[in-house]
Motif scaffolding. Structure first.
Motif, PDB file in Angstrom:
ATOM      1  N   VAL A  50      10.472   5.251  -6.077  1.00 50.82           N
ATOM      2  CA  VAL A  50       9.191   4.828  -5.380  1.00 50.82           C
ATOM      3  C   VAL A  50       9.892   3.695  -4.401  1.00 50.82           C
ATOM      4  O   VAL A  50       9.481   3.566  -3.132  1.00 50.82           O
ATOM      5  CB  VAL A  50       8.562   4.093  -6.489  1.00 50.82           C
ATOM      6  N   VAL A  51      11.169   3.108  -4.723  1.00 50.47           N
ATOM      7  CA  VAL A  51      11.479   2.058  -3.900  1.00 50.47           C
ATOM      8  C   VAL A  51      12.349   2.512  -2.798  1.00 50.47           C
ATOM      9  O   VAL A  51      12.390   2.205  -1.555  1.00 50.47           O
ATOM     10  CB  VAL A  51      12.248   1.110  -4.683  1.00 50.47           C
ATOM     11  N   LEU A  52      13.138   3.738  -3.020  1.00 52.84           N
ATOM     12  CA  LEU A  52      14.292   4.036  -2.250  1.00 52.84           C
ATOM     13  C   LEU A  52      13.804   5.160  -1.057  1.00 52.84           C
ATOM     14  O   LEU A  52      14.307   5.539  -0.191  1.00 52.84           O
ATOM     15  CB  LEU A  52      15.256   4.741  -3.071  1.00 52.84           C
ATOM     16  N   LEU A  53      12.566   5.805  -1.610  1.00 51.92           N
ATOM     17  CA  LEU A  53      12.009   6.970  -0.822  1.00 51.92           C
ATOM     18  C   LEU A  53      11.781   6.304   0.697  1.00 51.92           C
ATOM     19  O   LEU A  53      11.977   7.015   1.841  1.00 51.92           O
ATOM     20  CB  LEU A  53      10.813   7.919  -1.488  1.00 51.92           C
ATOM     21  N   PRO A  54      11.031   5.237   0.678  1.00 53.79           N
ATOM     22  CA  PRO A  54      10.795   4.832   1.988  1.00 53.79           C
ATOM     23  C   PRO A  54      11.779   4.438   2.831  1.00 53.79           C
ATOM     24  O   PRO A  54      11.908   4.570   4.157  1.00 53.79           O
ATOM     25  CB  PRO A  54       9.625   3.510   1.620  1.00 53.79           C
TER      26      PRO A  54
ATOM     27  N   ALA B 134       0.961  -1.208  -0.245  1.00 52.12           N
ATOM     28  CA  ALA B 134       0.086  -0.075   0.047  1.00 52.12           C
ATOM     29  C   ALA B 134       0.877   1.380   0.183  1.00 52.12           C
ATOM     30  O   ALA B 134       0.592   2.259  -0.620  1.00 52.12           O
ATOM     31  CB  ALA B 134      -1.084   0.174   1.219  1.00 52.12           C
ATOM     32  N   VAL B 135       1.960   1.323   0.970  1.00 53.73           N
ATOM     33  CA  VAL B 135       2.858   2.392   0.950  1.00 53.73           C
ATOM     34  C   VAL B 135       3.683   2.506  -0.403  1.00 53.73           C
ATOM     35  O   VAL B 135       3.722   3.808  -1.132  1.00 53.73           O
ATOM     36  CB  VAL B 135       3.890   2.263   1.945  1.00 53.73           C
ATOM     37  N   VAL B 136       4.011   1.325  -0.949  1.00 54.87           N
ATOM     38  CA  VAL B 136       4.607   1.652  -2.368  1.00 54.87           C
ATOM     39  C   VAL B 136       3.896   2.141  -3.537  1.00 54.87           C
ATOM     40  O   VAL B 136       4.221   2.958  -4.398  1.00 54.87           O
ATOM     41  CB  VAL B 136       5.225   0.100  -2.659  1.00 54.87           C
ATOM     42  N   HIS B 137       2.696   1.620  -3.697  1.00 51.12           N
ATOM     43  CA  HIS B 137       1.760   2.117  -4.330  1.00 51.12           C
ATOM     44  C   HIS B 137       1.238   3.337  -4.320  1.00 51.12           C
ATOM     45  O   HIS B 137       1.109   3.891  -5.400  1.00 51.12           O
ATOM     46  CB  HIS B 137       0.435   1.070  -4.357  1.00 51.12           C
ATOM     47  N   LEU B 138       1.244   3.782  -2.917  1.00 50.95           N
ATOM     48  CA  LEU B 138       0.893   5.145  -3.078  1.00 50.95           C
ATOM     49  C   LEU B 138       2.000   6.139  -3.639  1.00 50.95           C
ATOM     50  O   LEU B 138       1.471   7.051  -4.553  1.00 50.95           O
ATOM     51  CB  LEU B 138       0.881   5.756  -1.773  1.00 50.95           C
ATOM     52  N   LEU B 139       3.369   5.654  -3.613  1.00 50.27           N
ATOM     53  CA  LEU B 139       4.459   6.373  -4.284  1.00 50.27           C
ATOM     54  C   LEU B 139       4.109   6.045  -5.875  1.00 50.27           C
ATOM     55  O   LEU B 139       4.691   6.963  -6.540  1.00 50.27           O
ATOM     56  CB  LEU B 139       5.723   5.808  -3.676  1.00 50.27           C
TER      57      LEU B 139
ATOM     58  N   THR C 193       1.651  -3.826  -7.892  1.00 48.44           N
ATOM     59  CA  THR C 193       2.441  -3.385  -6.963  1.00 48.44           C
ATOM     60  C   THR C 193       2.779  -4.583  -5.947  1.00 48.44           C
ATOM     61  O   THR C 193       3.785  -4.873  -5.382  1.00 48.44           O
ATOM     62  CB  THR C 193       2.165  -2.358  -6.281  1.00 48.44           C
ATOM     63  N   PHE C 194       1.740  -5.169  -5.316  1.00 41.34           N
ATOM     64  CA  PHE C 194       1.518  -6.366  -4.595  1.00 41.34           C
ATOM     65  C   PHE C 194       2.570  -7.585  -5.152  1.00 41.34           C
ATOM     66  O   PHE C 194       3.191  -8.147  -4.351  1.00 41.34           O
ATOM     67  CB  PHE C 194       0.376  -6.699  -4.247  1.00 41.34           C
TER      68      PHE C 194
END
Length: 212
Positions: free
Chosen positions: A184-188, A115-120, A135-136
């Protein structure tokens, strides 16, 4: 008909994990996602089945929990010298409880992370993305690195390959650029690192204040 032919690992169209042949398909999917991630994610269906990727990720998590737990239990048992039976029994029960919790905890964690990744993905890849299920799937198959992250010291380094798999997966599944996928991947990861740094700075300042 070739009577002497030996059937190879089961493959379903598009390269998804095949629940009808769990062992062979697991080996085959693991090999392809690790060695040919661009091809793997490029051919993966964008939607249609949550269960197959979820089961694949849960198997990886269980393998990590079992091997890592056995390693910790062996170390604890060695430190006890085989004398304190009660402590060894408590350690084993803790290991067993952690393994039994893995399916529930990992399932919740995978959906939250997706869910977090898909928001990005929506923010950076735009509304033309392939949807949450895509994304899942990326999150689940990138979890293949759980197979090695239980190894002391080197496991954490090897698990960083999962970030690369995430970038490739987001790029291929959502048809975006490498740069956007990397964001998308590195921001979190950057956000978590910043939060940890802030906590350490605050804790350090508090400790210095108590000493002065």
């Amino acid at each position: 008909m070739n009577v002497g032919a030996v059937p190879g690992p089961a493959r379903s169209p598009g390269g998804d994990y095949n629940l009808s042949d769990p062992f062979n398909s697991f080996v085959d999917v693991t090999r392809r996602v690790v060695t040919r991630p661009t091809e793997f994610f490029g051919r993966l269906p964008r939607r249609g089945d949550y269960l197959s990727p979820l089961v694949f990720a849960l198997i990886c998590a269980l393998v990590s929990a079992v091997l890592g737990g056995l390693l910790r239990f062996a170390w604890a048992d060695a430190s006890l010298g085989g004398v304190r039976f009660e402590a060894a029994e408590a350690s084993f029960l803790g290991f067993l409880a952690s393994v039994l919790f893995v399916p529930i905890g990992s399932t919740v964690g995978l959906f939250v992370l997706a869910a977090v990744v898909h928001l990005l993905v929506v923010l950076f890849a735009g509304p033309q993305n392939s949807g949450f299920e895509a994304t899942f799937r990326v999150v689940c198959y990138a979890a293949v690195t759980n197979l090695v992250n239980w190894i002391p010291l080197v496991g954490g380094i090897l698990a960083l390959y999962g970030l690369y798999l995430g970038v490739v997966g987001v790029r291929e599944m959502h048809g975006t650029t490498t740069g956007r996928a990397a964001l998308v991947v590195l921001l979190p990861v950057a956000a978590i690192a910043l939060l940890v740094l802030i906590v350490l700075v605050v804790a350090g300042a508090f400790a210095l204040g108590r000493l002065s």
